[in-house]
Motif scaffolding. Structure first.
Motif, PDB file in Angstrom:
ATOM      1  N   ASP A 227       0.845  -1.208   0.000  1.00 16.73           N
ATOM      2  CA  ASP A 227       0.000   0.000   0.000  1.00 16.73           C
ATOM      3  C   ASP A 227       0.873   1.249   0.000  1.00 16.73           C
ATOM      4  OD1 ASP A 227      -2.259  -1.522  -0.033  1.00 16.73           O
ATOM      5  OD2 ASP A 227      -2.618  -1.403   2.139  1.00 16.73           O
ATOM      6  N   ASP A 228       1.898   1.232   0.842  1.00 19.92           N
ATOM      7  CA  ASP A 228       2.827   2.353   0.893  1.00 19.92           C
ATOM      8  C   ASP A 228       3.518   2.538  -0.456  1.00 19.92           C
ATOM      9  OD1 ASP A 228       2.935   4.023   3.017  1.00 19.92           O
ATOM     10  OD2 ASP A 228       4.730   3.185   3.938  1.00 19.92           O
ATOM     11  N   ALA A 229       3.899   1.415  -1.083  1.00 21.21           N
ATOM     12  CA  ALA A 229       4.607   1.479  -2.363  1.00 21.21           C
ATOM     13  C   ALA A 229       3.728   2.096  -3.446  1.00 21.21           C
ATOM     14  CB  ALA A 229       5.056   0.079  -2.781  1.00 21.21           C
ATOM     15  N   LYS A 230       2.454   1.727  -3.459  1.00 18.84           N
ATOM     16  CA  LYS A 230       1.537   2.263  -4.473  1.00 18.84           C
ATOM     17  C   LYS A 230       1.357   3.774  -4.296  1.00 18.84           C
ATOM     18  CE  LYS A 230      -1.019  -2.071  -5.009  1.00 18.84           C
ATOM     19  NZ  LYS A 230      -2.280  -2.792  -4.678  1.00 18.84           N
ATOM     20  N   ARG A 231       1.234   4.195  -3.039  1.00 15.83           N
ATOM     21  CA  ARG A 231       1.067   5.639  -2.792  1.00 15.83           C
ATOM     22  C   ARG A 231       2.320   6.403  -3.213  1.00 15.83           C
ATOM     23  NH1 ARG A 231      -1.840   3.795   1.885  1.00 15.83           N
ATOM     24  NH2 ARG A 231       0.096   3.744   3.080  1.00 15.83           N
ATOM     25  N   LEU A 232       3.477   5.809  -2.951  1.00  8.41           N
ATOM     26  CA  LEU A 232       4.728   6.473  -3.297  1.00  8.41           C
ATOM     27  C   LEU A 232       4.897   6.562  -4.806  1.00  8.41           C
ATOM     28  CD1 LEU A 232       7.458   7.698  -2.539  1.00  8.41           C
ATOM     29  CD2 LEU A 232       8.384   5.377  -2.430  1.00  8.41           C
ATOM     30  N   GLN A 233       4.568   5.494  -5.528  1.00 11.58           N
ATOM     31  CA  GLN A 233       4.721   5.492  -6.986  1.00 11.58           C
ATOM     32  C   GLN A 233       4.000   6.671  -7.623  1.00 11.58           C
ATOM     33  OE1 GLN A 233       6.510   3.907  -9.066  1.00 11.58           O
ATOM     34  NE2 GLN A 233       6.839   1.769  -8.554  1.00 11.58           N
ATOM     35  N   ASN A 234       2.832   7.029  -7.083  1.00  9.83           N
ATOM     36  CA  ASN A 234       2.044   8.134  -7.646  1.00  9.83           C
ATOM     37  C   ASN A 234       2.690   9.496  -7.423  1.00  9.83           C
ATOM     38  OD1 ASN A 234       0.056   6.345  -8.503  1.00  9.83           O
ATOM     39  ND2 ASN A 234      -1.045   6.454  -6.553  1.00  9.83           N
ATOM     40  N   ARG A 235       3.692   9.550  -6.544  1.00  6.68           N
ATOM     41  CA  ARG A 235       4.326  10.828  -6.213  1.00  6.68           C
ATOM     42  C   ARG A 235       5.715  10.965  -6.849  1.00  6.68           C
ATOM     43  NH1 ARG A 235       3.910  10.981   0.235  1.00  6.68           N
ATOM     44  NH2 ARG A 235       4.543  13.163  -0.053  1.00  6.68           N
ATOM     45  N   LEU A 236       6.098   9.964  -7.629  1.00  8.76           N
ATOM     46  CA  LEU A 236       7.431   9.970  -8.213  1.00  8.76           C
ATOM     47  C   LEU A 236       7.399  10.317  -9.696  1.00  8.76           C
ATOM     48  CD1 LEU A 236       8.942   6.710  -6.659  1.00  8.76           C
ATOM     49  CD2 LEU A 236       9.229   9.060  -5.845  1.00  8.76           C
ATOM     50  N   GLY A 237       8.507  10.816 -10.187  1.00  8.81           N
ATOM     51  CA  GLY A 237       8.657  11.029 -11.609  1.00  8.81           C
ATOM     52  C   GLY A 237       8.803   9.703 -12.330  1.00  8.81           C
ATOM     53  N   ARG A 238       8.732   9.727 -13.662  1.00  6.50           N
ATOM     54  CA  ARG A 238       8.750   8.501 -14.444  1.00  6.50           C
ATOM     55  C   ARG A 238      10.030   7.697 -14.212  1.00  6.50           C
ATOM     56  NH1 ARG A 238       7.288   9.104 -20.631  1.00  6.50           N
ATOM     57  NH2 ARG A 238       5.377   9.786 -19.587  1.00  6.50           N
ATOM     58  N   ASP A 239      11.181   8.365 -14.222  1.00  3.59           N
ATOM     59  CA  ASP A 239      12.454   7.662 -14.032  1.00  3.59           C
ATOM     60  C   ASP A 239      12.525   7.012 -12.652  1.00  3.59           C
ATOM     61  OD1 ASP A 239      13.236   8.378 -16.548  1.00  3.59           O
ATOM     62  OD2 ASP A 239      14.527  10.027 -15.904  1.00  3.59           O
ATOM     63  N   ASP A 240      12.068   7.735 -11.636  1.00  5.72           N
ATOM     64  CA  ASP A 240      12.097   7.179 -10.285  1.00  5.72           C
ATOM     65  C   ASP A 240      11.082   6.049 -10.110  1.00  5.72           C
ATOM     66  OD1 ASP A 240      14.199   8.570  -9.295  1.00  5.72           O
ATOM     67  OD2 ASP A 240      13.032  10.077  -8.216  1.00  5.72           O
ATOM     68  N   GLN A 241       9.965   6.124 -10.823  1.00  3.47           N
ATOM     69  CA  GLN A 241       9.011   5.015 -10.780  1.00  3.47           C
ATOM     70  C   GLN A 241       9.657   3.733 -11.285  1.00  3.47           C
ATOM     71  OE1 GLN A 241       5.473   6.077 -12.952  1.00  3.47           O
ATOM     72  NE2 GLN A 241       4.755   7.532 -11.408  1.00  3.47           N
ATOM     73  N   LYS A 242      10.394   3.869 -12.389  1.00  4.59           N
ATOM     74  CA  LYS A 242      11.089   2.713 -12.940  1.00  4.59           C
ATOM     75  C   LYS A 242      12.158   2.210 -11.984  1.00  4.59           C
ATOM     76  CE  LYS A 242      13.885   1.198 -16.885  1.00  4.59           C
ATOM     77  NZ  LYS A 242      14.563   1.622 -18.139  1.00  4.59           N
ATOM     78  N   LYS A 243      12.910   3.149 -11.381  1.00  4.31           N
ATOM     79  CA  LYS A 243      13.982   2.771 -10.466  1.00  4.31           C
ATOM     80  C   LYS A 243      13.423   2.055  -9.237  1.00  4.31           C
ATOM     81  CE  LYS A 243      17.268   5.748 -10.031  1.00  4.31           C
ATOM     82  NZ  LYS A 243      18.059   6.944  -9.620  1.00  4.31           N
ATOM     83  N   LEU A 244      12.318   2.567  -8.691  1.00  7.35           N
ATOM     84  CA  LEU A 244      11.704   1.941  -7.520  1.00  7.35           C
ATOM     85  C   LEU A 244      11.186   0.552  -7.871  1.00  7.35           C
ATOM     86  CD1 LEU A 244      10.794   2.069  -4.583  1.00  7.35           C
ATOM     87  CD2 LEU A 244       8.676   3.168  -5.362  1.00  7.35           C
ATOM     88  N   ASP A 245      10.567   0.419  -9.045  1.00  9.58           N
ATOM     89  CA  ASP A 245      10.067  -0.887  -9.469  1.00  9.58           C
ATOM     90  C   ASP A 245      11.208  -1.892  -9.601  1.00  9.58           C
ATOM     91  OD1 ASP A 245       7.821  -2.579 -10.540  1.00  9.58           O
ATOM     92  OD2 ASP A 245       9.137  -2.595 -12.294  1.00  9.58           O
ATOM     93  N   GLU A 246      12.329  -1.459 -10.184  1.00  9.07           N
ATOM     94  CA  GLU A 246      13.487  -2.350 -10.314  1.00  9.07           C
ATOM     95  C   GLU A 246      14.046  -2.739  -8.950  1.00  9.07           C
ATOM     96  OE1 GLU A 246      16.064  -0.027 -12.741  1.00  9.07           O
ATOM     97  OE2 GLU A 246      15.156  -0.688 -14.647  1.00  9.07           O
ATOM     98  N   TYR A 247      14.071  -1.791  -8.031  1.00  3.34           N
ATOM     99  CA  TYR A 247      14.562  -2.060  -6.680  1.00  3.34           C
ATOM    100  C   TYR A 247      13.680  -3.087  -5.977  1.00  3.34           C
ATOM    101  CZ  TYR A 247      15.094  -1.226  -1.644  1.00  3.34           C
ATOM    102  OH  TYR A 247      15.248  -1.387  -0.289  1.00  3.34           O
ATOM    103  N   LEU A 248      12.361  -2.886  -6.012  1.00  5.88           N
ATOM    104  CA  LEU A 248      11.448  -3.816  -5.352  1.00  5.88           C
ATOM    105  C   LEU A 248      11.512  -5.200  -5.990  1.00  5.88           C
ATOM    106  CD1 LEU A 248       8.334  -1.501  -4.843  1.00  5.88           C
ATOM    107  CD2 LEU A 248      10.089  -2.127  -3.168  1.00  5.88           C
ATOM    108  N   THR A 249      11.649  -5.244  -7.310  1.00 10.10           N
ATOM    109  CA  THR A 249      11.797  -6.529  -8.001  1.00 10.10           C
ATOM    110  C   THR A 249      13.069  -7.232  -7.543  1.00 10.10           C
ATOM    111  OG1 THR A 249      10.611  -5.705  -9.942  1.00 10.10           O
ATOM    112  CG2 THR A 249      11.999  -7.652 -10.251  1.00 10.10           C
ATOM    113  N   GLY A 250      14.161  -6.468  -7.391  1.00 15.62           N
ATOM    114  CA  GLY A 250      15.419  -7.041  -6.936  1.00 15.62           C
ATOM    115  C   GLY A 250      15.330  -7.574  -5.517  1.00 15.62           C
ATOM    116  N   VAL A 251      14.651  -6.841  -4.642  1.00 17.55           N
ATOM    117  CA  VAL A 251      14.470  -7.295  -3.262  1.00 17.55           C
ATOM    118  C   VAL A 251      13.690  -8.602  -3.236  1.00 17.55           C
ATOM    119  CG1 VAL A 251      13.326  -6.780  -1.065  1.00 17.55           C
ATOM    120  CG2 VAL A 251      14.676  -5.017  -2.215  1.00 17.55           C
TER     121      VAL A 251
END
Length: 451
Positions: A227-251
């Motif tokens: 839930d926290d991740a979804k809320r954060l994604q909406n507040r990030l720029g496109r590049d950071d959205q991709k970076k966060l998604d890659e980070y969470l996938t890696g974790v």
């Protein structure tokens, strides 16, 4: 000069039941100074120290050429992709690893001196004494900067008491980090425990409770912060959205690998003492998961200091997965026999291949405008040169990473004979931002790290 009003903190984290998933560096949450020509704050410098036991086969380790353009010898060939990101350093010495009147016990001394540069007291009792290790010097001076002052990892549990080497306590053989002259720090050998430590919050009982609940529900850490991740994604720029998604996938991928490692413990384990529950039976996967823990810790700025013992001093582990059935320590007493030297060389090359995995992953992990490896110092080596001679001069040492642009890499660097290893540590502490007057038996700094 005023600080711009930003909606998210650099230390922002995704939170759930007993879980705190610290974010990697994101442009959208990086603090900015509102002034002409200002830039995002400079990324911090990190440092890691990696220990391997029993020395190396120096003939297959040491490059023949000095400076730039050197050829990688057999043992170092797995580092070909990161050759330009590291220094091979020849000539460093740990005098306090020598007997200096204390007789046998070179393996125990080689570990205890590795980061301390201090002569250990020869005892197998409770009155052990060495020195404060360089990682803990930095941790003490930078305490409070990150969630954890330092992270201590390893792949063999070792023992903290008893006689492990010619009258030396087992604490000397199984520890390279010392918070005081009488206090060796225990190392975490279980990847799952290290993972939980990085991403859990609350008291020990609360952490245990949340971990058990996740296991009962068969849920990932990420499920509790979704839930926290979804809320954060909406507040990030496109590049950071991709970076966060890659980070969470890696974790999540690391979490899955830990789960698989715990489920598949049928592999042959070639060490002569019990392995704690949860430690992978596959040694290669164990080493790589521990490397992943260091990358995650640095990426999330959970700590900026880490140590890892690939194996304890004097380890007699066999390496059947690379067709070396003999024990490592037994082989190190090679008496210059070609067949034994060839096997030692393969063990050394295997260890270096795991270092390459770590460095390549660091290089592939973005960190501000560069990558983690560019902003880190990784010191890899052994406290012995040759396992048969048990000598402590001309130690096998690699220093990888550019420390934020303050180290010129891609070279084979030779320093004068008998230069204390602690001089390198002094230079590293300067670049880490925690300069001191001395460490162990240091006599100064290493010239030539930056041209």
């Amino acid at each position: 000069m005023t600080i711009a009003n930003i909606p998210l903190s650099r230390r922002a984290a995704l939170r759930g039941l007993g879980v705190s998933l610290t974010l990697p560096f994101l442009e959208s949450v990086a603090p900015r100074v509102a002034m002409a020509g200002s830039q995002i704050a400079k990324q911090p410098v990190r440092m890691a120290y990696i220990f391997v036991p029993n020395g190396v086969h120096l003939a297959d380790w040491t490059p023949q050429e000095f400076g730039y353009g050197y050829d990688l010898p057999h043992i170092l060939q797995p580092l070909s992709r990161v050759r330009d990101d590291m220094l091979v350093i020849s000539g460093l010495t740990h005098d306090k690893g020598r007997a200096n009147g204390d007789g046998p016990g070179d393996h125990a001394r080689s570990a205890s001196v590795f980061l301390t540069g201090a002569q250990p007291r020869k005892t197998d009792g409770s009155n052990i004494r060495s020195g404060v290790s360089v990682d803990q010097v930095a941790a003490n001076l930078s305490r409070g900067t990150t969630r954890f002052a330092s992270l201590e990892l390893g792949c063999e549990p070792g023992r903290t008491a008893g006689n492990c080497d010619s009258g030396y306590s087992c604490a000397y053989s199984s520890s390279i980090s010392w918070s005081s002259s009488s206090t060796p720090l225990g190392k975490e050998t279980n990847p799952r425990s290290a993972f939980e430590r990085l991403f859990s919050q609350g008291s020990s009982s609360e952490v245990d409770k949340s971990q058990k609940k996740r296991e009962q529900l068969r849920k990932s850490i990420l499920d509790f912060v979704s839930d926290d991740a979804k809320r954060l994604q909406n507040r990030l720029g496109r590049d950071d959205q991709k970076k966060l998604d890659e980070y969470l996938t890696g974790v999540r991928e690391i979490e899955r690998r830990i789960e698989r490692a715990n489920e598949d413990r049928s592999s042959i384990v070639d060490i002569d003492y019990p392995i704690p529950e949860g430690v992978p039976g596959d040694y290669t996967e164990h080493l790589r998961l521990m490397s992943d823990m260091m990358v995650l810790a640095f990426q999330t700025d959970s700590t900026r200091i880490a140590t890892c013992m690939f194996a304890d001093a004097g380890s007699n582990r066999s390496y059947r997965h690379i067709n070396v059935n003999d024990g490592h320590h037994d082989l190190s007493h090679h008496q210059s026999k070609p067949e034994k030297l060839a096997k030692i060389s393969e063990i050394n090359r295997f260890h270096v291949a795991q270092l390459a995995y770590f460095l390549e992953k660091m290089k592939a992990t973005p960190d501000g405008d560069s990558n983690l490896l560019d902003n880190t110092m990784v010191c890899y080596g052994s406290g012995l040169s040759d396992g048969d001679r048990h000598n402590n001069e001309n130690l096998p040492v690699i220093l990888a990473g550019r420390a934020g642009g303050t180290i010129d890499t891609g070279r084979h660097l030779a320093v004068p004979t008998e230069t204390p290893m602690c001089n390198l540590f002094m230079s590293m502490l300067d670049r880490f931002g925690t300069p001191v007057d001395f460490v162990g038996d240091s006599t100064g700094r290493i010239p030539g790290l930056q041209i």
